[in-house]
Scaffold this active site. Structure first.
Site, short mmCIF file in Angstrom:
data_model
loop_
_atom_site.label_atom_id
_atom_site.label_comp_id
_atom_site.label_asym_id
_atom_site.label_seq_id
_atom_site.Cartn_x
_atom_site.Cartn_y
_atom_site.Cartn_z
N ASP A 78 -30.93 23.10 29.94
CA ASP A 78 -29.72 23.43 30.69
C ASP A 78 -29.43 22.46 31.82
OD1 ASP A 78 -32.08 24.52 31.84
OD2 ASP A 78 -30.89 25.80 33.14
N GLU A 135 -33.38 27.31 32.34
CA GLU A 135 -34.50 27.23 33.28
C GLU A 135 -34.02 27.38 34.72
OE1 GLU A 135 -37.16 25.88 36.18
OE2 GLU A 135 -35.39 24.69 35.68
#
Length: 399
Positions: A78, A135
């Protein structure tokens, strides 16, 4: 760097892949394009692929031989909600989003390692490559959700490993630490409620700003007077909000805190002290306090055997001069800590370049992550992928 990188790998293609990911950043649980790219490449390499783990997560599995040994390697995918300020050709094309933490690099690294592992097949056992979403989202992010959805039941691992780039160290150097390496991270929202009124008649009010200000000062005594000086903790006030007019005493005031520790016991003590200080400080001024204590990432703890094995692999491949086996712990946090609570393993760092130095390839000055001027250093791709392949061969080598 002493290693000879695999000449059968088209490293320029992985640089291009990394930069493509950088152009198309996706925030947590929105990594649809990235997940498709990862899944397609893993299938092309011969991996069994499962998509949709924790929404946008992908797990690729490769088996070789008949051993029951298993290893998990994890990369995060991400991006962050930051507007990029670099002017590189591969800068983000998505307004308000960028790969400001290097997860584009981490994804490209693990895909390159996937190719080395699949082509050489110098292992006996099972390799699970875990491409994790979200994350950056805190306690409810991708690692925790993957585990809740049965990650290690569906894809059993004897040990699990992850790597993060680390600005401030020369590119390609490896950093390790046994035991607690990264702190827990909690968010605390404290609302002080009083009785507002005209600033000219404060005696007819209950001023919540006074209670908040007193609590701010008292909170600083936790580290200095309540916690052992040998235990590192952080209690930082990030926001203070109260009122909208200079001549009005507000009804409420609001604080937001970042709280970090390296010990679960100390973490519990911090919560107890914060709750007590805020509640009693408010009470002493005739106000009340509501404490919303939100537990985020736990302490990240590397297990001894797995860390020593990872250090040994790095030394063998890259030479002791490129390995720091006992780096300083970090007050930052990381949701790989959830995976390390479930399985033994090691979270390691790879140098991304000395902060302030100019990258000869891009002309950018290296800066810290979560910065609009950050860019992953492509010089890390080959050593990091080579390390993953070597670690796999070390742990799953023929017996």
């Amino acid at each position: 760097m002493t290693a000879n990188f695999d000449t059968a790998i088209d490293w320029d293609a992985y640089v291009a892949l990394r930069r493509d990911l950088h152009r198309h950043p996706e925030l947590g649980f929105q990594e649809f394009r990235s997940a498709r790219l990862v899944a397609d490449r893993l299938r092309a390499l011969g991996y069994d692929v499962v998509e949709g783990v924790a929404g946008t997560g992908v797990v690729g599995t490769l088996r070789n031989g008949d051993s029951s040994r298993r290893i998990g390697l994890r990369a995060d995918m991400d991006a962050l909600p930051i507007q990029e300020s670099t002017r590189v050709d591969w800068a983000s094309e998505v307004p308000g989003a960028m790969h400001a933490c290097g997860h584009d690099g981490h994804t490209a690294i693990l895909l390159a390692a996937a190719e080395i592992i699949a082509r050489k097949r110098k292992f006996d056992g099972t390799v699970h490559l875990i491409f994790q979403p979200a994350e950056e989202l805190g306690g409810g992010g991708g690692a925790r959700r993957m585990i809740e959805e049965g990650l290690f039941e569906r894809f059993p691992c004897d040990a699990v490993f992850a790597m993060h780039n680390m600005p401030g160290w020369p590119a390609g150097q490896f950093l390790f630490r046994e035991g607690a390496m990264m702190a827990s991270s909690d968010r605390v929202v404290v609302t002080f409620n009083g009785k507002g009124g005209h600033a000219a008649v404060p005696h007819r009010t209950v001023d919540p700003t006074i209670a908040a200000a007193s609590a701010i000062m008292a909170l600083q005594t936790i580290a200095s007077r309540n916690i052992d000086p040998l235990d590192s903790v952080v209690v930082s006030i990030g926001t203070l909000q109260a009122g909208a007019a200079y001549n009005v005493i507000p009804d409420s005031a609001r604080l937001e805190l970042s709280v970090r520790a390296f010990s679960p016991a100390v973490r519990d003590e911090l919560e107890a002290r914060i709750r007590r200080i805020c509640t009693l400080q408010a009470e002493s001024y005739g106000a009340t306090a509501q404490v919303d204590y939100q537990r985020g990432y736990p302490v990240l703890v590397n297990t001894a055997d797995e860390t020593r094995e990872a250090v040994e692999v790095a030394r063998r491949v890259f030479g002791a001069e490129n390995v720091q086996p006992d780096t300083e712990p970090l007050m930052g946090s990381e949701d790989f800590a959830y995976m390390l609570r479930e399985r033994p393993g090691c979270y390691l760092l790879i140098g991304n370049g000395v902060i302030g130095a100019t990258d000869p390839g891009t002309g950018l000055r290296h800066c810290m992550v979560h910065n609009p001027g950050y860019d992953f250093n492509d010089a890390c791709l080959a050593p990091a992928a080579t390390f993953w392949a070597a670690l796999t061969e070390y742990r799953l080598g023929p017996q």
